[in-house]
Motif scaffolding. Structure first.
Motif, mmCIF file in Angstrom:
data_model
loop_
_atom_site.group_PDB
_atom_site.id
_atom_site.type_symbol
_atom_site.label_atom_id
_atom_site.label_comp_id
_atom_site.label_asym_id
_atom_site.label_seq_id
_atom_site.Cartn_x
_atom_site.Cartn_y
_atom_site.Cartn_z
ATOM 1 N N ARG A 103 13.797 36.509 -5.345
ATOM 2 C CA ARG A 103 14.675 35.356 -5.514
ATOM 3 C C ARG A 103 15.251 34.883 -4.187
ATOM 4 N NH1 ARG A 103 14.225 37.882 -10.158
ATOM 5 N NH2 ARG A 103 14.869 36.956 -12.149
ATOM 6 N N GLY A 104 14.796 35.491 -3.088
ATOM 7 C CA GLY A 104 15.195 35.025 -1.765
ATOM 8 C C GLY A 104 16.351 35.765 -1.133
ATOM 9 N N GLN A 133 21.763 46.973 -2.436
ATOM 10 C CA GLN A 133 22.851 46.017 -2.271
ATOM 11 C C GLN A 133 22.306 44.612 -2.078
ATOM 12 O OE1 GLN A 133 26.089 47.435 0.467
ATOM 13 N NE2 GLN A 133 24.586 49.005 0.964
ATOM 14 N N TRP A 134 23.049 43.638 -2.555
ATOM 15 C CA TRP A 134 22.804 42.266 -2.156
ATOM 16 C C TRP A 134 23.256 42.134 -0.703
ATOM 17 C CZ3 TRP A 134 23.235 43.640 -7.113
ATOM 18 C CH2 TRP A 134 22.544 42.911 -8.092
ATOM 19 N N PRO A 135 22.774 41.150 0.043
ATOM 20 C CA PRO A 135 23.209 40.991 1.435
ATOM 21 C C PRO A 135 24.735 40.930 1.530
ATOM 22 C CG PRO A 135 21.392 39.512 0.955
ATOM 23 C CD PRO A 135 21.788 40.124 -0.357
ATOM 24 N N ILE A 136 25.289 41.540 2.567
ATOM 25 C CA ILE A 136 26.736 41.642 2.708
ATOM 26 C C ILE A 136 27.410 40.275 2.674
ATOM 27 C CG2 ILE A 136 28.568 42.307 4.333
ATOM 28 C CD1 ILE A 136 26.794 44.681 5.121
ATOM 29 N N GLU A 137 26.730 39.259 3.223
ATOM 30 C CA GLU A 137 27.341 37.922 3.252
ATOM 31 C C GLU A 137 27.334 37.261 1.871
ATOM 32 O OE1 GLU A 137 22.985 37.482 4.563
ATOM 33 O OE2 GLU A 137 24.663 38.869 4.917
ATOM 34 N N GLU A 138 26.556 37.784 0.941
ATOM 35 C CA GLU A 138 26.520 37.242 -0.429
ATOM 36 C C GLU A 138 27.586 37.959 -1.261
ATOM 37 O OE1 GLU A 138 24.864 34.683 -1.279
ATOM 38 O OE2 GLU A 138 23.190 34.525 0.135
ATOM 39 N N ALA A 141 33.722 35.232 -3.521
ATOM 40 C CA ALA A 141 35.163 35.374 -3.276
ATOM 41 C C ALA A 141 35.478 36.612 -2.437
ATOM 42 C CB ALA A 141 35.948 35.397 -4.581
ATOM 43 N N GLY A 142 34.508 37.043 -1.634
ATOM 44 C CA GLY A 142 34.717 38.182 -0.752
ATOM 45 C C GLY A 142 34.472 39.539 -1.379
ATOM 46 N N VAL A 143 33.998 39.570 -2.649
ATOM 47 C CA VAL A 143 33.746 40.841 -3.328
ATOM 48 C C VAL A 143 32.260 41.183 -3.229
ATOM 49 C CG1 VAL A 143 33.846 42.088 -5.524
ATOM 50 C CG2 VAL A 143 35.654 40.464 -4.926
ATOM 51 N N ARG A 144 31.947 42.293 -2.562
ATOM 52 C CA ARG A 144 30.559 42.701 -2.429
ATOM 53 C C ARG A 144 30.029 43.238 -3.758
ATOM 54 N NH1 ARG A 144 28.991 46.787 1.748
ATOM 55 N NH2 ARG A 144 31.025 47.797 1.540
ATOM 56 N N ILE A 145 28.715 43.104 -3.963
ATOM 57 C CA ILE A 145 28.100 43.645 -5.170
ATOM 58 C C ILE A 145 26.888 44.493 -4.802
ATOM 59 C CG2 ILE A 145 28.932 41.797 -6.678
ATOM 60 C CD1 ILE A 145 26.113 40.572 -6.586
ATOM 61 N N PHE A 146 26.675 45.506 -5.622
ATOM 62 C CA PHE A 146 25.496 46.361 -5.452
ATOM 63 C C PHE A 146 25.123 46.914 -6.820
ATOM 64 C CE2 PHE A 146 29.002 49.293 -5.260
ATOM 65 C CZ PHE A 146 28.546 50.549 -5.629
ATOM 66 N N ALA A 186 30.044 30.337 -9.773
ATOM 67 C CA ALA A 186 28.660 29.857 -9.732
ATOM 68 C C ALA A 186 27.837 30.669 -8.731
ATOM 69 C CB ALA A 186 28.639 28.373 -9.368
ATOM 70 N N HIS A 187 28.472 31.057 -7.620
ATOM 71 C CA HIS A 187 27.803 31.884 -6.613
ATOM 72 C C HIS A 187 27.362 33.208 -7.239
ATOM 73 C CE1 HIS A 187 28.149 34.027 -2.421
ATOM 74 N NE2 HIS A 187 26.920 34.035 -2.891
ATOM 75 N N LEU A 188 28.287 33.880 -7.934
ATOM 76 C CA LEU A 188 27.929 35.134 -8.576
ATOM 77 C C LEU A 188 26.847 34.916 -9.628
ATOM 78 C CD1 LEU A 188 28.320 38.151 -9.119
ATOM 79 C CD2 LEU A 188 30.111 37.532 -10.753
ATOM 80 N N GLY A 189 26.977 33.846 -10.398
ATOM 81 C CA GLY A 189 25.987 33.561 -11.430
ATOM 82 C C GLY A 189 24.581 33.456 -10.866
ATOM 83 N N ARG A 190 24.460 32.832 -9.686
ATOM 84 C CA ARG A 190 23.136 32.719 -9.055
ATOM 85 C C ARG A 190 22.619 34.090 -8.631
ATOM 86 N NH1 ARG A 190 25.742 28.303 -6.681
ATOM 87 N NH2 ARG A 190 26.108 29.440 -4.731
ATOM 88 N N LEU A 191 23.512 34.946 -8.150
ATOM 89 C CA LEU A 191 23.090 36.257 -7.652
ATOM 90 C C LEU A 191 22.569 37.155 -8.760
ATOM 91 C CD1 LEU A 191 26.004 37.019 -5.140
ATOM 92 C CD2 LEU A 191 23.693 36.293 -4.567
ATOM 93 N N ILE A 192 23.139 37.024 -9.962
ATOM 94 C CA ILE A 192 22.755 37.936 -11.043
ATOM 95 C C ILE A 192 22.083 37.227 -12.217
ATOM 96 C CG2 ILE A 192 24.567 39.583 -10.410
ATOM 97 C CD1 ILE A 192 26.187 38.594 -12.835
ATOM 98 N N ASP A 193 21.769 35.936 -12.037
ATOM 99 C CA ASP A 193 21.088 35.165 -13.081
ATOM 100 C C ASP A 193 21.880 35.120 -14.388
ATOM 101 O OD1 ASP A 193 19.002 34.260 -11.607
ATOM 102 O OD2 ASP A 193 17.563 35.781 -12.251
#
Length: 285
Positions: A103-104, A133-138, A141-146, A186-193
């Motif tokens: 997904r890029g 992990q998703w890229p650190i910059e993704e 709202a500043g909350v990292r996800i893995f 919306a940013h989070l929604g794109r990251l996790i579909d």
């Protein structure tokens, strides 16, 4: 298309400066705390866990500075204590990393690590994980996800550790404050579909998947309107703010938290100043 190897929220990571003091603090709030764990050397971190079902809370601290924990140290230096990242449950971390690469997103990992565990009968064992992990910059709202694949669930979800004086059973929501809730959701929604949905008070929720807790993006003012009796001193304008937890007994939660507890509507709240930068809201099941 929904990610096949990533299901809902696995655990919330609360970054703390002093692990032992933080563990004692959460014990005073009525939580059963696991024995202290020390991660593999490359991680340079240690933790205490608060086991729920099907999720948990991790109190995480830096023990030795390493390249891997540089983002966590930067978080503490800039924000102070609080929710630093959120983990999803990974069915297969290697396959999950490939899914988000397709997904890029330049996935980090998978990375294997473990920590020693002493089982209730005194026998030594280990909790083993594989994460990506998703890229650190993704970081919405500043909350990292893995995502975390548990290779030894039996050494993490130990029944004796899942009974809490405050009746805590599971996470229902992860609250994330934002000056632009719709944009960050919306940013989070794109990251996790996952599709975001508007809530009646203007907040925006993103389901994490399966039957797990939702993410809720909202302004600091909206948090205040939801929990008007709770002091929000210590919460940022942007970042992980709070955890809404289902309890089997609101009165038990209020009693266990003692002088830190305040009733706010249908919730028993513990303000961020009393829970290492994290607003806690106990609600009935």
């Amino acid at each position: 298309m929904t990610l096949k190897n990533v299901i809902g929220i696995d655990h919330a990571v609360v970054m703390v400066r002093d692990l032992d003091k933080a563990a004692a603090n959460w014990k005073r709030l009525g939580f059963t705390i696991s024995p202290r764990g020390t991660h593999s050397a490359k991680m340079g971190s240690g933790n205490y866990t608060i086991m729920l079902d099907p999720d948990y809370i991790e109190l995480l601290g830096v023990l030795v500075e390493t390249e891997h924990n540089a983002p966590a140290r930067a978080f503490l230096a800039k924000r102070g204590e609080g929710i630093e990242r959120i983990a999803f449950t990974a069915v297969d971390s290697a396959a999950g990393a490939e899914e988000i690469r397709a997904r890029g997103y330049a996935a980090l990992g998978p990375t294997d690590f473990e920590r020693p565990v002493t089982m209730p009968d005194g026998t030594p064992s280990a909790a083993k994980f594989r994460i990506f992990q998703w890229p650190i910059e993704e970081a919405p709202a500043g909350v990292r996800i893995f995502a975390c694949q548990h290779k030894t669930r039996e050494t993490v979800w130990i029944p004796e550790l899942m009974k809490h004086a405050n009746g805590a059973k599971r996470l229902k929501q992860v609250l994330i404050v934002s000056t632009e809730p719709a944009k960050d959701a919306a940013h989070l929604g794109r990251l996790i579909d996952r599709d975001a949905r508007a809530e009646p008070d203007g907040a925006v929720a993103v389901p994490s998947g399966s039957d797990r807790a939702d993410f809720v993006f909202l302004t600091r003012e909206q948090v205040g309107r939801r929990y008007p009796a709770a002091s929000l001193a210590g919460l940022p304008e942007r970042g992980g703010a709070g955890l809404v937890m289902a309890t089997s007994d609101l009165s038990a939660a209020e009693k266990a938290a003692g002088g830190s507890a305040v009733r706010s509507g249908d919730a028993v709240c513990v303000p961020p100043a009393a829970a290492n930068g994290t607003l806690l809201a106990f609600v009935g099941i």
